[in-house]
Write an enzyme that holds these catalytic residues in place. Structure first.
Site, PDB file in Angstrom:
ATOM      1  N   HIS A  24     -59.984 -15.881 -34.034  1.00 40.28           N
ATOM      2  CA  HIS A  24     -58.702 -16.580 -33.976  1.00 40.28           C
ATOM      3  C   HIS A  24     -58.006 -16.405 -32.632  1.00 40.28           C
ATOM      4  O   HIS A  24     -56.963 -17.018 -32.392  1.00 40.28           O
ATOM      5  CB  HIS A  24     -57.768 -16.074 -35.084  1.00 40.28           C
ATOM      6  CG  HIS A  24     -58.219 -16.426 -36.469  1.00 40.28           C
ATOM      7  ND1 HIS A  24     -58.791 -15.508 -37.324  1.00 40.28           N
ATOM      8  CD2 HIS A  24     -58.195 -17.600 -37.149  1.00 40.28           C
ATOM      9  CE1 HIS A  24     -59.080 -16.098 -38.471  1.00 40.28           C
ATOM     10  NE2 HIS A  24     -58.740 -17.354 -38.391  1.00 40.28           N
ATOM     11  N   ARG A  50     -50.900 -20.564 -36.289  1.00 39.59           N
ATOM     12  CA  ARG A  50     -51.241 -19.261 -36.870  1.00 39.59           C
ATOM     13  C   ARG A  50     -51.063 -18.134 -35.855  1.00 39.59           C
ATOM     14  O   ARG A  50     -50.898 -16.982 -36.238  1.00 39.59           O
ATOM     15  CB  ARG A  50     -52.660 -19.292 -37.425  1.00 39.59           C
ATOM     16  CG  ARG A  50     -52.828 -20.302 -38.553  1.00 39.59           C
ATOM     17  CD  ARG A  50     -53.899 -19.885 -39.531  1.00 39.59           C
ATOM     18  NE  ARG A  50     -55.239 -20.197 -39.049  1.00 39.59           N
ATOM     19  CZ  ARG A  50     -56.352 -19.929 -39.764  1.00 39.59           C
ATOM     20  NH1 ARG A  50     -56.267 -19.343 -40.945  1.00 39.59           N
ATOM     21  NH2 ARG A  50     -57.526 -20.237 -39.275  1.00 39.59           N
ATOM     22  N   ASP A 216     -60.666 -24.441 -47.970  1.00 39.90           N
ATOM     23  CA  ASP A 216     -60.371 -23.059 -47.564  1.00 39.90           C
ATOM     24  C   ASP A 216     -58.855 -22.902 -47.595  1.00 39.90           C
ATOM     25  O   ASP A 216     -58.143 -23.478 -46.767  1.00 39.90           O
ATOM     26  CB  ASP A 216     -60.908 -22.804 -46.154  1.00 39.90           C
ATOM     27  CG  ASP A 216     -60.758 -21.351 -45.720  1.00 39.90           C
ATOM     28  OD1 ASP A 216     -60.070 -20.577 -46.422  1.00 39.90           O
ATOM     29  OD2 ASP A 216     -61.324 -20.977 -44.677  1.00 39.90           O
ATOM     30  N   GLU A 242     -61.289 -22.104 -52.307  1.00 41.01           N
ATOM     31  CA  GLU A 242     -61.607 -20.764 -51.811  1.00 41.01           C
ATOM     32  C   GLU A 242     -60.360 -19.980 -51.428  1.00 41.01           C
ATOM     33  O   GLU A 242     -59.444 -20.513 -50.796  1.00 41.01           O
ATOM     34  CB  GLU A 242     -62.524 -20.909 -50.584  1.00 41.01           C
ATOM     35  CG  GLU A 242     -62.830 -19.606 -49.871  1.00 41.01           C
ATOM     36  CD  GLU A 242     -63.734 -19.833 -48.681  1.00 41.01           C
ATOM     37  OE1 GLU A 242     -63.548 -19.146 -47.655  1.00 41.01           O
ATOM     38  OE2 GLU A 242     -64.630 -20.694 -48.754  1.00 41.01           O
ATOM     39  N   GLU A 270     -63.298 -13.061 -48.976  1.00 38.75           N
ATOM     40  CA  GLU A 270     -63.331 -12.885 -47.522  1.00 38.75           C
ATOM     41  C   GLU A 270     -62.539 -11.657 -47.085  1.00 38.75           C
ATOM     42  O   GLU A 270     -62.969 -10.907 -46.216  1.00 38.75           O
ATOM     43  CB  GLU A 270     -62.760 -14.149 -46.872  1.00 38.75           C
ATOM     44  CG  GLU A 270     -62.489 -14.046 -45.393  1.00 38.75           C
ATOM     45  CD  GLU A 270     -61.838 -15.305 -44.858  1.00 38.75           C
ATOM     46  OE1 GLU A 270     -61.183 -15.216 -43.806  1.00 38.75           O
ATOM     47  OE2 GLU A 270     -61.974 -16.382 -45.482  1.00 38.75           O
ATOM     48  N   ASP A 293     -67.307 -10.570 -46.084  1.00 36.31           N
ATOM     49  CA  ASP A 293     -67.590 -10.580 -44.646  1.00 36.31           C
ATOM     50  C   ASP A 293     -68.213  -9.241 -44.304  1.00 36.31           C
ATOM     51  O   ASP A 293     -67.592  -8.187 -44.501  1.00 36.31           O
ATOM     52  CB  ASP A 293     -66.298 -10.792 -43.853  1.00 36.31           C
ATOM     53  CG  ASP A 293     -66.554 -11.011 -42.370  1.00 36.31           C
ATOM     54  OD1 ASP A 293     -67.177 -10.117 -41.744  1.00 36.31           O
ATOM     55  OD2 ASP A 293     -66.134 -12.036 -41.838  1.00 36.31           O
ATOM     56  N   HIS A 320     -68.899 -14.699 -45.725  1.00 34.78           N
ATOM     57  CA  HIS A 320     -67.962 -15.330 -44.802  1.00 34.78           C
ATOM     58  C   HIS A 320     -68.423 -15.088 -43.364  1.00 34.78           C
ATOM     59  O   HIS A 320     -68.573 -13.944 -42.936  1.00 34.78           O
ATOM     60  CB  HIS A 320     -66.567 -14.727 -44.989  1.00 34.78           C
ATOM     61  CG  HIS A 320     -65.602 -15.099 -43.910  1.00 34.78           C
ATOM     62  ND1 HIS A 320     -65.275 -14.256 -42.879  1.00 34.78           N
ATOM     63  CD2 HIS A 320     -64.912 -16.234 -43.685  1.00 34.78           C
ATOM     64  CE1 HIS A 320     -64.411 -14.843 -42.069  1.00 34.78           C
ATOM     65  NE2 HIS A 320     -64.175 -16.048 -42.531  1.00 34.78           N
ATOM     66  N   GLU A 340     -72.530 -19.803 -44.091  1.00 39.31           N
ATOM     67  CA  GLU A 340     -71.423 -20.468 -43.406  1.00 39.31           C
ATOM     68  C   GLU A 340     -71.601 -20.465 -41.894  1.00 39.31           C
ATOM     69  O   GLU A 340     -72.030 -19.480 -41.305  1.00 39.31           O
ATOM     70  CB  GLU A 340     -70.107 -19.765 -43.751  1.00 39.31           C
ATOM     71  CG  GLU A 340     -68.885 -20.363 -43.054  1.00 39.31           C
ATOM     72  CD  GLU A 340     -67.579 -19.685 -43.425  1.00 39.31           C
ATOM     73  OE1 GLU A 340     -66.526 -20.334 -43.321  1.00 39.31           O
ATOM     74  OE2 GLU A 340     -67.611 -18.501 -43.814  1.00 39.31           O
TER      75      GLU A 340
END
Length: 398
Positions: A24, A50, A216, A242, A270, A293, A320, A340
């Site tokens: 991110h 975000r 998501d 999800e 996740e 994850d 994830h 994914e």
């Protein structure tokens, strides 16, 4: 000296900024940091991006473990400076001096010793990164890929779905499905729900009936909203919703699952950690598919336990993200039929490395497929020359 008995002589922890495991940590033109429904969307000042609430605050954690013959393994997660400090000032004592094959003992001691302040979050990220480095090291010492140490392949290649705002482009690129980030949450009311469904309808029309579509929801929803979203999305043949809720709200997951129709799956995990958290999701909530994850749930050592438990519950495990680390797990498991690919290009229009720029020649799917190579360990090298790694030394204050 053979592989058995090789001792670990050093643990090193680094922090990197600008992408990597903290995917991110992107510029403001990237889809992944633009408006997407989050737990913070109820506050107008933290809704538009975000990054406004600090989704990119942690930064990337890189861990190296070195054996007494100079062989080095590495692992990557998030957690930045706090996680690196924990490794160098607490967890390292359970690793340095141990035989490289004692991964189970090292994991157990790191976990038990941090129970009073850990169990999930940054501490588990730190343990996960160390654990991945240990698996990488052991594979290099044995000259075996990690998947072989896990039991070997059950399929020749991996199939991927793509996560990003353009499932239509993902279909053109050969992926088997597309997972849309939910843009509007409960704070946007019925109008927001209508806008979400307009996006869903456009994408279903673009990709046709046989292409998987999923939502998501990134912990953003309450139960009434999630029920409405699930009900409306089922009409468009969506495969799952999800991570709708606060990860600790097992009761909401339980009730959403009870409300689900026969064609819509409820998924999550996740942001869950360890076999105990996932036992709640499977036993109490009865969710259909879990998404640990490997960089956050406890590393490969714990993911194997989570996955084995899932198999006994008849649940699928679709990890994830986590790139190359997930690939070595998924290729060994019958109940992990696909995996994914996070679309890390700013417009989700090309396939690029998840961990860029940290890993040299990171394997990425081509036409939605990937063959896991038989190179020792996880089969990749740390790109020390191509990124800035800041080492966190033992001692000192954060």
């Amino acid at each position: 000296m053979g592989v058995m008995g090789r001792k670990i002589t050093a643990v090193r922890a680094y922090v990197a900024e600008g992408g990597g495991a903290d995917y991110h940590d992107q510029k403001q033109d990237h889809w992944i940091v633009k408006q997407i429904a989050t737990p913070m969307s109820i506050y107008p000042e933290y809704k538009a991006t975000r990054t406004s609430f600090g989704i990119n605050a942690l930064k990337t954690l890189v861990v190296e473990v070195e054996a007494d013959n100079g062989v080095v393994g590495f692992g990557i997660s998030t957690g930045g400076y706090p996680a690196a400090w924990l490794i160098m000032n607490h967890l390292d004592r359970f690793v340095v001096g141990q035989p490289a094959e004692n991964i189970e003992q090292m994991w157990d001691q790191m976990y038990r010793s941090s129970l009073y302040y850990g169990r999930k979050g940054i501490v588990m990220n730190a343990i996960s990164a160390v654990d991945l480095a240990l698996w990488d090291l052991l594979g290099r010492l044995r000259q075996e890929p990690v998947y072989a140490m896990l039991g070997g392949k059950v399929r020749d290649e991996l199939s991927f779905y793509a996560t990003g705002p353009r499932p239509d482009l993902a279909k053109q690129m050969g992926f088997i499905g597309g997972k849309l980030p939910l843009v509007y949450g409960p704070a946007d009311g019925e109008e927001g729900l209508r806008k979400n469904m307009e996006i869903a309808g456009q994408m279903r029309e673009a990709v046709g009936d046989d292409f998987m579509l999923m939502w998501d929801c990134w912990m953003a929803l309450d139960l009434p909203y999630a029920r409405k979203l699930m009900h409306e999305s089922e009409k468009l043949g969506f495969k799952w919703v999800e991570e709708c809720f606060n990860p600790d709200d097992y009761w909401a997951y339980r009730d959403l699952k009870k409300a689900a129709g026969n064609t819509m799956m409820v998924t999550g995990g996740e942001h869950e950690a360890t076999r105990y958290g996932f036992r709640m999701l499977m036993e109490f909530c009865d969710i259909d598919l879990i998404q640990p994850d490997v960089g956050w749930c406890g590393g490969m050592t714990e993911l194997v336990k989570i996955g084995n438990m899932a198999e006994s519950y008849g649940k699928m495990v679709v990890p994830h993200g986590s790139g190359i680390y997930s690939h070595h797990y998924v290729v060994t498991k019958v109940n992990s039929p696909f995996t994914e690919c996070l679309m890390m290009s700013p417009e989700a229009d090309t396939v690029i490395s998840q961990y860029y720029p940290l890993i040299k020649d990171e394997p990425i799917p081509v036409h939605g497929r990937l063959k896991v190579k038989d190179t020792p360990g996880f089969g990749v090298e740390l790109n020390k020359d191509g990124c800035s790694l800041i080492e966190v030394k033992k001692g000192g204050r954060l």
